[in-house]
Design a protein around this motif. Structure first.
Motif: not given
Lengths: 309, 671
Positions: B260-275, B277-287
């Motif tokens: 038995h077990g559990t895997s809690p985690g966080w997921l953060v996505n970021l996105f920004k776009e201009r005419k 250029w654009a940036i996007n990121g994804r950051f995760t932590y899972i224990g």
């Protein structure tokens, strides 16, 4: 003072509720379009893009037909003609189609990697897979009724793999291509040195999508079979289909295992080659040819470093 | 004219569907416009009927690859309800589709309900009744007859607003009987089949929100995955080895192994776009953590004839914290040029400890504490550029670099509590990859693409993965209104040889396909694919007619030549009657040999290696279907599909050939 404030507020509300009408920038509204394009308009309320019309609060450039096709004033004045439509998708270059759709859909997180996806690189853009006005699919405005039919249209080799005796049940309707792939582009894979992603989507834990269903293989285990974590399931399995049982690369497990467990070079986690089989294992004895008969927990074990239980 | 093209699209879609099982029927019935009820428009259809199958030969193999049985089914159904003005009281869209309900081995139900600007709810439920005889893996000792049920629920509140709330739940469970094996009383003994009552369940809960901040779109998700496996293993009666000179016998066996077990985690996505250029990121932590306990009792006779009453107890836990980051910067000055740079970091380790205790006749004979650590860190940077020179010419190119560090620690303490002894290892691997491609459209109906990729890696983990490789791809497509012709070629060569050992792999794929709809009543779809693979890998093992001796310097050779073809024809005989015929065949011709062991080989080791170098077989499936429109809202359908599986020669004396006739008759109607 209070009355002034109420008047200003009422004016603001009225302005916000006023329906968008013809403007100097050339927008004529979707009502004008339906005059000639009744066939498209008739069932358009079923289309997700109808929301912009139903809302009544979007600016003209984000409402109905003109949100995708651009201001229609010139088209109306010319009494039709594709060349008078600012954005006639059948006449547009792939990059232009992509940018037109991304004007609204870029903010959807599953699509944020679309500009570096293999599909975009191959000039496969939105309208190659989606039929905005005549989609036969119940969801996602796909250009084919079944998702796999759509993908097989270009990926004939994948169709052949799913026609093999051992395969994931895509043709049978249990699975869809998007259970494992994101056709809009994916984040960098975390396995196999991030090599050739092939639009493989990741499970929530940034792992291969296989563990979404095969959760018993996910671990963590005290004794991990390192290639499963390092290079992924494809080291031993063909994910689409195989002529061999369990989607394996080889028809028998002995050669599959021995091709890595040959002690050669500096392969393996110990830098001295991957250990060869025990001297007590006589390959001429049939019981030693099917390695997983004894090494049953080959994906990882908590009890035995040789995966015996 | 417009109607003509709608027909053409529908026919093409139906022709392409022929690779599917013969039922459900892909035909549509009833008015596409549906019925108006109040402010809603409703369309629905149901196809129900009887499916049958008759199998000759190896039924286990049939169940493994096809598995359709007899009985009444709701083969498919579809219901859609849409508000006509986009302002429904409770919902604006409800779509429900099902397939295979009743007792098909593959069943699904998909539901979408949404009200504009207020909520979206998506549900998907699926069942796979899976059977595998496990013959070539463990001589049938790893048979599985389990059912897997997967369900996903996702609810989004305020989907079009600046602040969205998301809730999700997924469940995946697998239950059913299976066989497993255990080699008891030492590595020289035989493996015994054991009965396993598989019980695995994963529950996944998700909670998150999307919002805008400083012009960027941010998504935060918190999730928990709970996993439980409780699969008791037992012996079904007294079992003996059956091998000559091996009296090993199991009279009692029982194993309980909760995991038995559990895997809690966080997921953060970021996105920004201009005419431009654009940036996007994804950051995760899972224990992730898993706790386990194994209690195994085996009573019997060992291979030396001694009585044994062995109990094994193992307990401990395993942990896996994972942290990842993925960041992309895109630059697109105009629609001609796009440049994307991506950097990703993936860092995780798995560590766990297990205390192993073995008791014989209630006396502690072995007690070991094990600890293992496996850490993997991968950093990747890639730059890809895509430039369209003109309407008919485009290029792309890219360079990717990856570096990976693998750390391994192994330690044990005997007895538990004493000092740990062990070793630690580290290794680094670097991969450089270059990509280039060209897109040509010299003529409006014709498009051509050429791709190339070359990679160099300095120290892959295992011999079979890519080291010095190149991949080449080419595709040509000719598309007219009623004819589509396409052809592709793809090759992937890899050489991972080191001193005294070789591994090379050469894969070549060829495909050709055609879709032709000369008239609205006729459609034809055909594909041909050849998948070639040949590999050679150095192997080392022990073998001998008497005492096994080391065997070095031999190669494992594997050669596969798979030819796959499909042909599908649909013809509308009259306005009421549709006929459909399809045929698919997948044949591996191997290297052309007619027997597993070529004549002239006398050395048993050579014979053994030769016998597994190729595995020629064929799998074919012709099918036919007739669909008759009885009324504007009702169709009667009947279909037949044959499955034939034939191995040219069995491996290890197994032969799994079978032939099966399956079919169905059904009524498809709307109401």
């Amino acid at each position: 003072m209070r009355w002034c404030f109420l008047l200003l507020l009422a004016a603001g509300l009225l302005r916000a509720q006023a329906p968008p009408g013809p403007s100097a920038s050339g927008y004529v509204g979707s009502q004008a379009c339906k005059t000639c394009h009744a066939d498209v308009w008739f069932l358009f309320y079923r289309n997700p893009h109808y929301r912009s019309i139903a809302s009544g609060a979007e600016p003209p450039e984000r409402t109905g037909c003109e949100s995708c096709h651009g201001p229609a004033k010139a088209h109306v004045e010319a009494h039709g003609g594709k060349t008078t439509i600012p954005r006639a998708f059948s006449l547009m270059q792939p990059g232009q189609v992509l940018e037109a759709c991304l004007a609204c859909h870029a903010k959807d997180f599953p699509k944020v990697n679309i500009r570096r996806s293999e599909h975009t690189r191959s000039d496969v853009v939105c309208t190659n897979c989606h039929s905005i006005h005549k989609s036969p699919a119940p969801r996602f405005l796909l250009a084919r009724k079944q998702q796999n039919e759509l993908c097989y249209g270009c990926h004939a080799a994948v169709r052949a793999q799913f026609s093999m005796p051992f395969k994931h049940r895509v043709n049978e309707g249990f699975m869809e291509c998007t259970d494992c792939h994101n056709p809009h582009g994916t984040f960098t894979p975390t396995w196999r040195m991030a090599e050739r992603p092939r639009l493989v989507d990741q499970a929530l834990g940034n792992e291969e999508p296989c563990v979404r269903c095969h959760s018993d293989k996910r671990g963590p285990f005290v004794f991990e079979h390192a290639p499963v974590r390092v290079d992924g399931c494809e080291t031993c399995h063909y994910p689409h289909g195989s002529m061999n049982a369990k989607l394996l690369h080889r028809p028998v497990t002995a050669t599959l295992c021995l091709e890595c467990h040959n002690g050669a070079g500096t392969f393996g986690t110990r830098n001295s080659g991957i250990m060869i089989q025990s001297a007590s294992h006589n390959l001429l004895d049939p019981k030693y040819r099917q390695c997983t008969t004894c090494h049953v927990r080959i994906h990882g074990s908590n009890s035995d470093s040789y995966f015996l239980r | 004219m417009r109607k003509h093209w709608i027909w053409t699209i529908i026919l093409l879609a139906q022709a392409a569907a022929a690779q599917e099982p013969v039922a459900p029927t892909p035909a549509t019935v009833g008015a596409a416009r549906g019925e108006n009820t109040g402010d809603y428009n409703v369309t629905n259809s149901f196809e129900t009927g009887y499916r049958f199958s008759q199998v000759g030969g190896n039924e286990g193999m049939y169940r493994s690859s096809v598995n359709y049985g007899n009985g009444i089914r709701l083969l498919s159904s579809s219901l859609s309800v849409h508000s006509r003005d986009g302002h429904g009281r409770w919902f604006d869209e409800l779509v429900l589709t099902t397939s295979g309900l009743g007792n098909d081995p593959y069943q699904s139900a998909i539901l979408r309900v949404q009200k504009n600007r207020l909520y979206e709810y998506d549900m998907q439920w699926r069942l796979n009744d899976y059977y595998n005889p496990g013959l070539t893996v463990a001589s049938g000792l790893h048979l599985m007859d389990t059912a897997r049920r997967v369900q996903d629920h996702d609810l989004t509140l305020f989907p079009d607003s600046r602040l969205q709330l998301r809730f999700g739940y997924s469940r995946n469970d697998q239950t059913g009987p299976a066989l497993t094996t255990l080699q008891v009383y030492g590595s020289g003994g035989d493996a015994f089949p054991l009965f396993a009552d598989v019980h695995r369940v994963m529950n996944d809960y998700r909670l998150g929100g999307d919002f805008k901040i400083f012009g960027a779109r941010l998504s935060v998700t918190h999730f928990w995955e709970d996993y439980k496996e409780d699969t008791p293993v037992s012996l079904d009666g007294v079992t003996s080895s059956g091998l000559p000179n091996d009296p090993t016998t199991l009279t009692q066996f029982q194993r309980n192994e909760p995991y038995h077990g559990t895997s809690p985690g966080w997921l953060v996505n970021l996105f920004k776009e201009r005419k431009i250029w654009a940036i996007n990121g994804r950051f995760t932590y899972i224990g992730g953590t898993r706790n386990f306990l194994l209690d195994e009792t085996a009573v019997g006779i060992d291979r030396f004839g001694g009585g044994r009453n062995r109990e094994v107890l193992v307990g401990g836990n395993a942990r896996r914290p994972v942290a990842t980051g993925d960041f992309s910067f895109s630059l697109f000055p105009g629609t001609r040029l796009t440049v994307v740079n991506n950097t990703s970091v993936h860092n995780f380790h798995i560590d766990g400890d297990a205390t192993y205790q073995e008791l014989n006749l209630a006396t502690l004979t072995s007690s070991i504490f094990n600890f293992q650590y496996l850490g993997i860190r991968v950093i990747t940077n890639s730059t890809d550029a895509h430039y369209r020179v003109s309407k008919w010419l485009g290029f792309y190119g890219g360079y990717h670099y990856s570096t990976r560090r693998i750390a391994l620690e192994e330690a044990l303490a005997v007895p538990p509590g004493s000092d740990l002894t062990g070793n630690s290892y580290e290794q680094d691997n670097h991969l450089h990859t270059g990509l280039a491609g060209i897109r040509l459209k010299p003529w409006k109906p014709l498009s051509i693409s050429l791709d190339g990729e070359i990679g160099r890696s300095d120290k892959p983990l295992s011999p079979v993965v890519d080291r010095n490789y190149h991949a080449i791809g080419a595709r040509a497509e000719y598309r007219l209104k009623n004819l589509v012709l396409s052809s592709t070629y793809k090759e992937n060569y890899n050489n991972n040889s080191v001193t005294l050992s070789t591994f090379s792999s050469r894969a070549r794929n060829y495909t050709a396909s055609a879709s032709w709809t000369p008239r609205e009543r006729f459609a034809l779809d055909a594909t041909y694919t050849k998948l070639h693979l040949d590999t050679v890998g150095g192997i080392a093992f022990f073998a001998g007619l008497g005492r096994p001796q080391p065997v070095l310097g031999l190669n494992s050779i594997y050669l596969s030549n798979i030819h796959a073809a499909t042909l599908m024809i649909r013809y509308a005989l009259t306005k009421r009657v549709d006929l459909y015929a399809g045929y698919s065949i997948t044949r591996d011709t191997g290297d052309g040999r007619s027997a597993a062991v070529p004549a002239g080989l006398t050395n048993p080791v050579d014979q053994l290696l030769a016998s597994v170098q190729t595995f020629p077989l064929s799998f074919q499936s012709p099918q036919a279907r007739v669909s008759v429109r009885l009324s504007p809202k009702v169709r009667w359908n009947a279909g037949w599909q044959y499955y034939g599986y034939h191995e040219d020669f069995g491996l290890f004396a197994f032969n799994q050939n079978y032939r099966a006739n399956t079919g169905y008759t059904s009524i498809l109607w709307t109401f």
